[in-house]
Design a protein around this motif. Structure first.
Motif, PDB file in Angstrom:
ATOM      1  N   ALA A  59       0.836  -1.207   0.000  1.00  0.00           N
ATOM      2  CA  ALA A  59       0.000   0.000   0.000  1.00  0.00           C
ATOM      3  C   ALA A  59       0.868   1.253   0.000  1.00  0.00           C
ATOM      4  O   ALA A  59       1.945   1.272   0.583  1.00  0.00           O
ATOM      5  CB  ALA A  59      -0.908  -0.005   1.222  1.00  0.00           C
ATOM      6  N   GLU A  60       0.373   2.292  -0.653  1.00  0.00           N
ATOM      7  CA  GLU A  60       1.086   3.564  -0.702  1.00  0.00           C
ATOM      8  C   GLU A  60       0.934   4.297   0.626  1.00  0.00           C
ATOM      9  O   GLU A  60      -0.114   4.259   1.255  1.00  0.00           O
ATOM     10  CB  GLU A  60       0.526   4.427  -1.829  1.00  0.00           C
ATOM     11  CG  GLU A  60       1.228   5.757  -1.960  1.00  0.00           C
ATOM     12  CD  GLU A  60       0.705   6.567  -3.137  1.00  0.00           C
ATOM     13  OE1 GLU A  60       1.399   6.584  -4.156  1.00  0.00           O
ATOM     14  OE2 GLU A  60      -0.377   7.148  -3.011  1.00  0.00           O
ATOM     15  N   THR A  61       2.002   4.958   1.037  1.00  0.00           N
ATOM     16  CA  THR A  61       1.992   5.779   2.242  1.00  0.00           C
ATOM     17  C   THR A  61       2.059   7.243   1.818  1.00  0.00           C
ATOM     18  O   THR A  61       2.746   7.582   0.858  1.00  0.00           O
ATOM     19  CB  THR A  61       3.223   5.447   3.118  1.00  0.00           C
ATOM     20  OG1 THR A  61       3.198   4.057   3.429  1.00  0.00           O
ATOM     21  CG2 THR A  61       3.227   6.258   4.391  1.00  0.00           C
ATOM     22  N   ILE A  62       1.349   8.089   2.543  1.00  0.00           N
ATOM     23  CA  ILE A  62       1.396   9.525   2.252  1.00  0.00           C
ATOM     24  C   ILE A  62       1.620  10.302   3.548  1.00  0.00           C
ATOM     25  O   ILE A  62       1.282   9.837   4.632  1.00  0.00           O
ATOM     26  CB  ILE A  62       0.115  10.034   1.556  1.00  0.00           C
ATOM     27  CG1 ILE A  62      -1.112   9.765   2.426  1.00  0.00           C
ATOM     28  CG2 ILE A  62      -0.035   9.443   0.178  1.00  0.00           C
ATOM     29  CD1 ILE A  62      -2.337  10.531   2.016  1.00  0.00           C
ATOM     30  N   ASN A  63       2.191  11.480   3.407  1.00  0.00           N
ATOM     31  CA  ASN A  63       2.316  12.441   4.497  1.00  0.00           C
ATOM     32  C   ASN A  63       1.628  13.721   4.053  1.00  0.00           C
ATOM     33  O   ASN A  63       1.702  14.097   2.888  1.00  0.00           O
ATOM     34  CB  ASN A  63       3.786  12.760   4.806  1.00  0.00           C
ATOM     35  CG  ASN A  63       4.449  11.682   5.619  1.00  0.00           C
ATOM     36  OD1 ASN A  63       3.808  10.918   6.326  1.00  0.00           O
ATOM     37  ND2 ASN A  63       5.759  11.620   5.523  1.00  0.00           N
ATOM     38  N   GLU A  64       0.984  14.398   4.993  1.00  0.00           N
ATOM     39  CA  GLU A  64       0.346  15.679   4.704  1.00  0.00           C
ATOM     40  C   GLU A  64       1.390  16.787   4.773  1.00  0.00           C
ATOM     41  O   GLU A  64       2.086  16.921   5.784  1.00  0.00           O
ATOM     42  CB  GLU A  64      -0.761  15.970   5.711  1.00  0.00           C
ATOM     43  CG  GLU A  64      -1.982  15.098   5.552  1.00  0.00           C
ATOM     44  CD  GLU A  64      -2.830  15.463   4.349  1.00  0.00           C
ATOM     45  OE1 GLU A  64      -2.905  16.648   3.977  1.00  0.00           O
ATOM     46  OE2 GLU A  64      -3.420  14.539   3.776  1.00  0.00           O
ATOM     47  N   VAL A  65       1.530  17.559   3.694  1.00  0.00           N
ATOM     48  CA  VAL A  65       2.413  18.724   3.645  1.00  0.00           C
ATOM     49  C   VAL A  65       1.647  19.829   2.933  1.00  0.00           C
ATOM     50  O   VAL A  65       1.195  19.637   1.803  1.00  0.00           O
ATOM     51  CB  VAL A  65       3.734  18.419   2.890  1.00  0.00           C
ATOM     52  CG1 VAL A  65       4.608  19.672   2.815  1.00  0.00           C
ATOM     53  CG2 VAL A  65       4.486  17.261   3.536  1.00  0.00           C
ATOM     54  N   ASP A  66       1.486  20.955   3.578  1.00  0.00           N
ATOM     55  CA  ASP A  66       0.741  22.080   2.995  1.00  0.00           C
ATOM     56  C   ASP A  66      -0.658  21.665   2.536  1.00  0.00           C
ATOM     57  O   ASP A  66      -1.159  22.157   1.523  1.00  0.00           O
ATOM     58  CB  ASP A  66       1.490  22.692   1.800  1.00  0.00           C
ATOM     59  CG  ASP A  66       2.775  23.395   2.171  1.00  0.00           C
ATOM     60  OD1 ASP A  66       2.956  23.705   3.362  1.00  0.00           O
ATOM     61  OD2 ASP A  66       3.581  23.640   1.270  1.00  0.00           O
ATOM     62  N   GLY A  67      -1.267  20.710   3.236  1.00  0.00           N
ATOM     63  CA  GLY A  67      -2.599  20.251   2.861  1.00  0.00           C
ATOM     64  C   GLY A  67      -2.626  19.370   1.632  1.00  0.00           C
ATOM     65  O   GLY A  67      -3.678  19.089   1.078  1.00  0.00           O
ATOM     66  N   LYS A  68      -1.459  18.913   1.197  1.00  0.00           N
ATOM     67  CA  LYS A  68      -1.357  18.048   0.019  1.00  0.00           C
ATOM     68  C   LYS A  68      -0.850  16.673   0.457  1.00  0.00           C
ATOM     69  O   LYS A  68      -0.171  16.542   1.463  1.00  0.00           O
ATOM     70  CB  LYS A  68      -0.413  18.674  -1.014  1.00  0.00           C
ATOM     71  CG  LYS A  68      -0.913  20.034  -1.521  1.00  0.00           C
ATOM     72  CD  LYS A  68       0.018  20.623  -2.529  1.00  0.00           C
ATOM     73  CE  LYS A  68      -0.380  21.956  -3.082  1.00  0.00           C
ATOM     74  NZ  LYS A  68      -1.623  22.546  -2.820  1.00  0.00           N
ATOM     75  N   HIS A  69      -1.208  15.651  -0.313  1.00  0.00           N
ATOM     76  CA  HIS A  69      -0.820  14.274  -0.003  1.00  0.00           C
ATOM     77  C   HIS A  69       0.502  13.947  -0.693  1.00  0.00           C
ATOM     78  O   HIS A  69       0.529  13.661  -1.890  1.00  0.00           O
ATOM     79  CB  HIS A  69      -1.898  13.295  -0.459  1.00  0.00           C
ATOM     80  CG  HIS A  69      -3.229  13.530   0.175  1.00  0.00           C
ATOM     81  ND1 HIS A  69      -3.461  13.315   1.508  1.00  0.00           N
ATOM     82  CD2 HIS A  69      -4.392  13.992  -0.330  1.00  0.00           C
ATOM     83  CE1 HIS A  69      -4.713  13.616   1.797  1.00  0.00           C
ATOM     84  NE2 HIS A  69      -5.308  14.035   0.688  1.00  0.00           N
ATOM     85  N   VAL A  70       1.594  13.980   0.069  1.00  0.00           N
ATOM     86  CA  VAL A  70       2.923  13.713  -0.471  1.00  0.00           C
ATOM     87  C   VAL A  70       3.208  12.213  -0.352  1.00  0.00           C
ATOM     88  O   VAL A  70       3.178  11.655   0.739  1.00  0.00           O
ATOM     89  CB  VAL A  70       3.997  14.522   0.281  1.00  0.00           C
ATOM     90  CG1 VAL A  70       5.394  14.123  -0.160  1.00  0.00           C
ATOM     91  CG2 VAL A  70       3.767  16.015   0.054  1.00  0.00           C
ATOM     92  N   PRO A  71       3.485  11.554  -1.491  1.00  0.00           N
ATOM     93  CA  PRO A  71       3.758  10.115  -1.446  1.00  0.00           C
ATOM     94  C   PRO A  71       5.114   9.823  -0.816  1.00  0.00           C
ATOM     95  O   PRO A  71       6.089  10.534  -1.025  1.00  0.00           O
ATOM     96  CB  PRO A  71       3.749   9.711  -2.918  1.00  0.00           C
ATOM     97  CG  PRO A  71       4.053  10.961  -3.669  1.00  0.00           C
ATOM     98  CD  PRO A  71       3.554  12.097  -2.844  1.00  0.00           C
ATOM     99  N   VAL A  72       5.151   8.749  -0.017  1.00  0.00           N
ATOM    100  CA  VAL A  72       6.382   8.298   0.628  1.00  0.00           C
ATOM    101  C   VAL A  72       6.529   6.818   0.322  1.00  0.00           C
ATOM    102  O   VAL A  72       5.589   6.056   0.541  1.00  0.00           O
ATOM    103  CB  VAL A  72       6.307   8.523   2.154  1.00  0.00           C
ATOM    104  CG1 VAL A  72       7.553   7.985   2.840  1.00  0.00           C
ATOM    105  CG2 VAL A  72       6.095   9.996   2.467  1.00  0.00           C
ATOM    106  N   PRO A  73       7.677   6.408  -0.209  1.00  0.00           N
ATOM    107  CA  PRO A  73       8.847   7.232  -0.527  1.00  0.00           C
ATOM    108  C   PRO A  73       8.685   7.941  -1.870  1.00  0.00           C
ATOM    109  O   PRO A  73       7.790   7.625  -2.652  1.00  0.00           O
ATOM    110  CB  PRO A  73       9.983   6.202  -0.611  1.00  0.00           C
ATOM    111  CG  PRO A  73       9.312   4.961  -1.121  1.00  0.00           C
ATOM    112  CD  PRO A  73       7.927   4.979  -0.506  1.00  0.00           C
ATOM    113  N   HIS A  74       9.590   8.879  -2.110  1.00  0.00           N
ATOM    114  CA  HIS A  74       9.693   9.535  -3.412  1.00  0.00           C
ATOM    115  C   HIS A  74      11.147   9.952  -3.603  1.00  0.00           C
ATOM    116  O   HIS A  74      11.925   9.945  -2.665  1.00  0.00           O
ATOM    117  CB  HIS A  74       8.747  10.723  -3.538  1.00  0.00           C
ATOM    118  CG  HIS A  74       9.004  11.829  -2.563  1.00  0.00           C
ATOM    119  ND1 HIS A  74       8.336  11.916  -1.359  1.00  0.00           N
ATOM    120  CD2 HIS A  74       9.852  12.885  -2.590  1.00  0.00           C
ATOM    121  CE1 HIS A  74       8.756  12.985  -0.703  1.00  0.00           C
ATOM    122  NE2 HIS A  74       9.691  13.594  -1.435  1.00  0.00           N
TER     123      HIS A  74
END
Length: 140
Positions: A59-74
């Motif tokens: 499954a993809e992991t995301i982190n919230e940055v500036d209200g946007k879904h940043v994919p981890v890893p990248h």
């Protein structure tokens, strides 16, 4: 350290030929050595190797940055400001589907930067960014 050294990164892809075309023809990366299981690219002055690996169901992991879904890893690179904007326009013309459309963070502040995210055909997330003042790359 006054000058950053090129990095080497190896990423898994389940569709070697499709990703070869993407990195070579869409991102304009020069192809280097290759075999039937991997391909080297000049990734904006760095060595990127795509290696064949069976598709993962992780499954993809995301982190919230500036209200946007940043994919981890990248992974990605920092481009000069003008190059970033020209590259973003080129990607739009090539119909890249952005995860996060190109935008500017911290406008007018320390660390002002442009950023964008999209995926390669194997689902690897890429981030390209640029700093208005590159000397602020690590500014707090």
């Amino acid at each position: 350290m006054s000058q950053l050294s090129p990095f080497h990164i190896a990423i898994p892809v389940h569709n070697l030929e499709t990703c070869r075309i993407f990195y070579r023809d869409i991102l304009n990366c020069e192809e280097g050595r290759s075999s039937d299981h991997w391909v080297d690219f000049n990734f904006f002055g760095h060595q990127l190797v795509i290696h064949f690996k069976e598709k993962s169901l992780e499954a993809e992991t995301i982190n919230e940055v500036d209200g946007k879904h940043v994919p981890v890893p990248h992974y990605g690179v920092v481009l000069p400001w003008d190059n970033f904007h020209a590259f973003a326009e080129e990607l739009k013309l090539k119909n890249i589907k952005f995860i996060i459309e190109p935008y500017v963070r911290f406008e007018g502040l320390v660390g002002e930067q442009a950023t964008m995210f999209f995926k390669d055909p194997a689902g690897n997330a890429l981030e390209f960014k640029a700093f208005k003042d590159r000397s602020q790359l690590f500014a707090k």
